[in-house]
Design a protein around this motif. Structure first.
Motif, PDB file in Angstrom:
ATOM      1  N   GLY A 181      53.834  86.927   9.890  1.00 32.88           N
ATOM      2  CA  GLY A 181      53.357  86.542  11.489  1.00 32.88           C
ATOM      3  C   GLY A 181      53.983  85.192  11.852  1.00 32.88           C
ATOM      4  N   GLY A 182      54.452  84.378  11.116  1.00 31.18           N
ATOM      5  CA  GLY A 182      55.226  83.235  11.699  1.00 31.18           C
ATOM      6  C   GLY A 182      56.506  83.758  12.284  1.00 31.18           C
ATOM      7  N   VAL A 183      57.219  84.664  11.913  1.00 29.37           N
ATOM      8  CA  VAL A 183      58.134  85.047  12.449  1.00 29.37           C
ATOM      9  C   VAL A 183      58.208  85.872  13.821  1.00 29.37           C
ATOM     10  CG1 VAL A 183      60.164  86.571  12.307  1.00 29.37           C
ATOM     11  CG2 VAL A 183      59.679  85.130  10.207  1.00 29.37           C
ATOM     12  N   VAL A 184      57.044  86.594  13.857  1.00 36.12           N
ATOM     13  CA  VAL A 184      56.596  87.462  15.020  1.00 36.12           C
ATOM     14  C   VAL A 184      56.511  86.269  16.042  1.00 36.12           C
ATOM     15  CG1 VAL A 184      55.098  89.065  16.128  1.00 36.12           C
ATOM     16  CG2 VAL A 184      56.313  89.523  13.827  1.00 36.12           C
ATOM     17  N   GLY A 185      55.484  85.372  15.680  1.00 33.81           N
ATOM     18  CA  GLY A 185      55.279  84.420  16.650  1.00 33.81           C
ATOM     19  C   GLY A 185      56.348  83.586  17.144  1.00 33.81           C
ATOM     20  N   LEU A 186      57.354  83.177  16.137  1.00 32.91           N
ATOM     21  CA  LEU A 186      58.582  82.464  16.716  1.00 32.91           C
ATOM     22  C   LEU A 186      59.620  83.489  17.887  1.00 32.91           C
ATOM     23  CD1 LEU A 186      60.244  79.907  16.536  1.00 32.91           C
ATOM     24  CD2 LEU A 186      61.370  81.001  14.443  1.00 32.91           C
ATOM     25  N   LEU A 187      59.279  84.667  17.687  1.00 36.04           N
ATOM     26  CA  LEU A 187      60.093  85.539  18.466  1.00 36.04           C
ATOM     27  C   LEU A 187      59.548  85.655  19.787  1.00 36.04           C
ATOM     28  CD1 LEU A 187      61.141  88.499  16.136  1.00 36.04           C
ATOM     29  CD2 LEU A 187      62.500  86.725  16.951  1.00 36.04           C
ATOM     30  N   HIS A 188      58.061  85.674  19.870  1.00 36.72           N
ATOM     31  CA  HIS A 188      57.179  85.558  20.973  1.00 36.72           C
ATOM     32  C   HIS A 188      57.444  84.383  21.935  1.00 36.72           C
ATOM     33  CE1 HIS A 188      54.518  88.988  19.639  1.00 36.72           C
ATOM     34  NE2 HIS A 188      55.380  89.394  20.024  1.00 36.72           N
ATOM     35  N   ALA A 247      59.015  83.695  25.525  1.00 44.74           N
ATOM     36  CA  ALA A 247      58.390  82.699  26.612  1.00 44.74           C
ATOM     37  C   ALA A 247      58.719  81.425  26.829  1.00 44.74           C
ATOM     38  CB  ALA A 247      56.917  82.930  26.078  1.00 44.74           C
ATOM     39  N   ARG A 248      60.128  81.260  26.447  1.00 41.64           N
ATOM     40  CA  ARG A 248      60.752  79.836  26.586  1.00 41.64           C
ATOM     41  C   ARG A 248      60.661  79.311  28.182  1.00 41.64           C
ATOM     42  NH1 ARG A 248      64.636  83.082  25.113  1.00 41.64           N
ATOM     43  NH2 ARG A 248      66.270  83.646  26.389  1.00 41.64           N
ATOM     44  N   GLY A 249      60.301  78.191  28.273  1.00 43.26           N
ATOM     45  CA  GLY A 249      60.251  77.902  29.797  1.00 43.26           C
ATOM     46  C   GLY A 249      58.863  77.903  30.114  1.00 43.26           C
ATOM     47  N   SER A 250      57.796  78.318  29.457  1.00 41.15           N
ATOM     48  CA  SER A 250      56.426  78.616  29.845  1.00 41.15           C
ATOM     49  C   SER A 250      55.904  77.202  29.088  1.00 41.15           C
ATOM     50  CB  SER A 250      55.866  79.496  29.182  1.00 41.15           C
ATOM     51  OG  SER A 250      55.866  79.543  27.813  1.00 41.15           O
ATOM     52  N   ASN A 251      54.562  76.761  29.562  1.00 43.19           N
ATOM     53  CA  ASN A 251      53.997  75.422  28.941  1.00 43.19           C
ATOM     54  C   ASN A 251      53.586  75.603  27.634  1.00 43.19           C
ATOM     55  OD1 ASN A 251      54.065  74.206  31.480  1.00 43.19           O
ATOM     56  ND2 ASN A 251      52.013  75.184  32.203  1.00 43.19           N
ATOM     57  N   PHE A 252      53.598  76.745  27.004  1.00 39.79           N
ATOM     58  CA  PHE A 252      53.013  77.113  25.731  1.00 39.79           C
ATOM     59  C   PHE A 252      54.174  77.344  24.667  1.00 39.79           C
ATOM     60  CE2 PHE A 252      49.670  78.254  28.397  1.00 39.79           C
ATOM     61  CZ  PHE A 252      48.668  77.618  27.937  1.00 39.79           C
ATOM     62  N   PHE A 253      55.444  76.994  25.050  1.00 36.56           N
ATOM     63  CA  PHE A 253      56.390  77.582  24.404  1.00 36.56           C
ATOM     64  C   PHE A 253      56.484  76.547  23.150  1.00 36.56           C
ATOM     65  CE2 PHE A 253      60.912  75.986  23.345  1.00 36.56           C
ATOM     66  CZ  PHE A 253      61.435  77.217  22.622  1.00 36.56           C
ATOM     67  N   TRP A 254      56.411  75.007  23.095  1.00 40.92           N
ATOM     68  CA  TRP A 254      56.619  74.193  22.012  1.00 40.92           C
ATOM     69  C   TRP A 254      55.378  74.500  21.132  1.00 40.92           C
ATOM     70  CZ3 TRP A 254      61.011  72.731  20.503  1.00 40.92           C
ATOM     71  CH2 TRP A 254      61.810  72.410  21.432  1.00 40.92           C
ATOM     72  N   LEU A 255      54.250  74.691  21.657  1.00 42.53           N
ATOM     73  CA  LEU A 255      53.038  74.989  20.919  1.00 42.53           C
ATOM     74  C   LEU A 255      53.267  76.371  20.216  1.00 42.53           C
ATOM     75  CD1 LEU A 255      50.072  74.565  20.068  1.00 42.53           C
ATOM     76  CD2 LEU A 255      49.365  75.655  21.915  1.00 42.53           C
ATOM     77  N   GLY A 256      53.703  77.231  20.543  1.00 45.24           N
ATOM     78  CA  GLY A 256      54.124  78.445  19.938  1.00 45.24           C
ATOM     79  C   GLY A 256      55.175  78.274  18.941  1.00 45.24           C
ATOM     80  N   VAL A 257      56.097  77.529  19.025  1.00 45.52           N
ATOM     81  CA  VAL A 257      57.131  77.160  18.028  1.00 45.52           C
ATOM     82  C   VAL A 257      56.509  76.423  16.685  1.00 45.52           C
ATOM     83  CG1 VAL A 257      59.234  75.831  17.700  1.00 45.52           C
ATOM     84  CG2 VAL A 257      59.031  77.307  19.675  1.00 45.52           C
TER      85      VAL A 257
END
Length: 201
Positions: free
Chosen positions: A57-64, A68-78
């Motif tokens: 799940g972490g790997v899949v979330g990191l790929l997502h 979605a880099r450049g969006s407001n939720f990029f760092w939160l997702g990372v």
């Protein structure tokens, strides 16, 4: 004119699907019973599976997050993906310690849930007063028993819950599979009976 009693392909496929569902239920029931006998193995197995789920799940979330880099939720997702990956690695590497921590967390949940149910039932005294009181007392007692024998209880508590989950899920699938096949058979019989009544002499 003879009535065609050949089974409808869609009905046959549906009946087979329900049969596979019941077969899967039997496998889960057997796995649950084996897990209840060997709770230590079931605990380690469930923790390793949990760790792999966190890792994947972490790997899949990191790929997502990268997509979605450049969006407001990029760092939160990372950050969330990194935490899942780290937790997965720790759980896979030390399943016994992870089981002990999860057992402690489960015991605290039982304790707090039991206390809230007991207090709530005594204060509100609604129509489900007796049932809520019993649930609260059972949760409180279960939490105390798990904590009293912790950390040795961590060797069997998670495995027991995991095995019971498999057992009840399997029983549900068996009931659904056999019930579905029975319903399909009843519907088929009704269609055949209706075809007979409308068949010309």
């Amino acid at each position: 004119m003879a009535v065609n009693k050949a089974e409808n392909p869609e009905t046959a496929k549906l009946s087979r699907d329900f049969g596979w569902l019941a077969a899967l239920g039997v496998i889960l029931v057997i796995a649950g019973l084996v897990g209840l006998i060997y709770t230590g193995v079931a605990t380690l197995t469930s923790m390793i599976l949990f760790g792999w789920l966190l890792l994947i799940g972490g790997v899949v979330g990191l790929l997502h997050a990268v997509q979605a880099r450049g969006s407001n939720f990029f760092w939160l997702g990372v950050v969330v993906a990194a935490l899942n990956i780290a937790a997965g690695v720790v759980v896979i590497g030390r399943p016994e310690a992870a089981a002990a921590a999860l057992t402690m967390f489960a015991a605290l949940l039982f304790l707090t849930g039991g206390v809230f149910r007991l207090v709530g039932s005594l204060v509100v005294r609604g129509p489900q007063f007796g049932w809520t009181l019993v649930q609260g007392a059972f949760g409180l007692l279960l939490g105390i028993l798990v904590l009293a024998s912790w950390p040795s209880s961590s060797k069997y508590v998670i495995g027991c819950f995991f095995s019971l989950g498999l057992l009840f899920d399997g029983l549900g699938l068996i009931a659904t599979g056999f019930g579905g096949r029975k319903i399909v058979g009843m519907v088929t019989e009704q269609h055949e009976a209706a075809a007979k009544t409308t068949q010309p002499e």
